[in-house]
Write a protein that holds these residues in place. Sequence first.
Motif, short mmCIF file in Angstrom:
data_model
loop_
_atom_site.label_atom_id
_atom_site.label_comp_id
_atom_site.label_asym_id
_atom_site.label_seq_id
_atom_site.Cartn_x
_atom_site.Cartn_y
_atom_site.Cartn_z
N THR A 79 1.03 -6.41 -8.24
CA THR A 79 3.10 -6.09 -8.06
C THR A 79 3.27 -7.41 -8.40
O THR A 79 2.19 -8.76 -8.94
N LYS B 207 -8.74 2.44 -8.27
CA LYS B 207 -7.33 2.25 -8.67
C LYS B 207 -6.71 0.49 -8.47
O LYS B 207 -7.18 -0.35 -7.72
N THR C 107 1.15 4.45 -13.00
CA THR C 107 2.42 5.28 -11.95
C THR C 107 2.92 3.61 -11.42
O THR C 107 3.06 2.88 -11.43
N VAL C 108 4.71 4.00 -11.84
CA VAL C 108 5.48 2.33 -11.70
C VAL C 108 5.95 2.86 -10.08
O VAL C 108 6.94 4.17 -10.41
N THR C 109 5.99 2.98 -8.80
CA THR C 109 6.07 2.79 -7.53
C THR C 109 7.62 2.08 -7.36
O THR C 109 8.27 2.56 -6.73
N THR C 110 7.41 0.87 -8.09
CA THR C 110 9.27 0.51 -7.93
C THR C 110 9.69 -0.21 -9.02
O THR C 110 8.46 -1.21 -9.38
N THR C 111 10.37 -0.03 -9.73
CA THR C 111 11.22 -0.80 -10.90
C THR C 111 11.57 -2.34 -10.77
O THR C 111 12.30 -2.44 -9.30
N THR D 122 -3.57 -1.81 -8.00
CA THR D 122 -2.31 -1.79 -8.05
C THR D 122 -1.97 -3.55 -8.41
O THR D 122 -2.28 -4.20 -8.57
N VAL E 221 5.88 -2.96 -8.86
CA VAL E 221 4.92 -2.41 -8.22
C VAL E 221 3.83 -1.13 -9.36
O VAL E 221 5.02 -0.24 -8.85
N ALA E 222 2.29 -1.54 -9.90
CA ALA E 222 2.27 0.30 -10.40
C ALA E 222 0.78 0.30 -10.33
O ALA E 222 0.59 -0.54 -9.94
N GLU E 223 1.11 1.25 -10.30
CA GLU E 223 -1.17 1.44 -10.11
C GLU E 223 -1.47 2.87 -11.92
O GLU E 223 -0.73 3.15 -12.17
#
Length: 285
Positions: A159, A155, A181-185, A157, A84-86
């Motif tokens: 996924t 923004k 911004t990578v919230t989850t690799t 997102t 997940v990235a933004e």
Amino acid sequence: MRQFILAGNVAYGSSLPLANGAVAFTYLNNGVTTIDSDGSKLHEPIEGNLMLGRTADLGPVVLPFFNKHFTWVKGEYQAATTFVAEVTIPTPEEYTDYGLTVVVKGKKFNERNRWDATIHTGANPTAAAVATSLAKHINNNTIGHGIVATVSSAKITLTATKPGVDYAILGFDELLGVAVTVTTTGKPAYGDGEYVKDLANKAAADAGFEYTYNDAELYGGYPIDKTQVAMNAGGYTIFTLRFAEPRKVARLDKLVHQIIQVAFPTGAAAISTFESVLKGIQGVS
């Protein structure tokens, strides 16, 4: 040499013949094959075996084991994570190009790994409109790169549709250097069914099997029962053993290092016992 054992959800072997799926170390006690229940009998560099019990029509798997240069590691199941990235679109300019590139990591040579999404603004553009247009272009190629884009104001997102796949998101044209911004690799799973199948296939050649693509048809389910593997949603605990097997008859006493990987279904009763036996073989309490 490399070997693989898929143990069952049963306790560490306590008597011979071993139950189907049970694993145990054995040694010769006055010429009689005997189970080593705590690793103390294989503490010295003597010859032993690692055995896997199977049904009577198949017979046990017996792998030679030597306590020489012996090391081992334990790996526990970890589920895959979903990328997940933004990206937040800055205030745009009129009649300007804005673009994002989706890069799929880990692709092989000559496999496509990049998809571009680009738009050209008109008069009086807004960040929300640019974000919406870019997301639309990204989603038009979801079937290729596996990313779904959603928009909230300015923004975007992004996924992944599949866990375990990692990505890089790059801006170009007016978005060159934009903050992502990578919230989850996207990390692949360790010890899931596919991981265990891959370990078995990698060890197939040293077990005497050459072809693994259609293994179920060629070898009647070798190297493992894939239905059984898929059913274990909790994954597997995997022990990797490395040791040296000396040559008994040779002009040069060159050691041959071996690797044996043993996978237990997560929560199997044998896991703690097997680990304590490995410590006993090393002489570690």
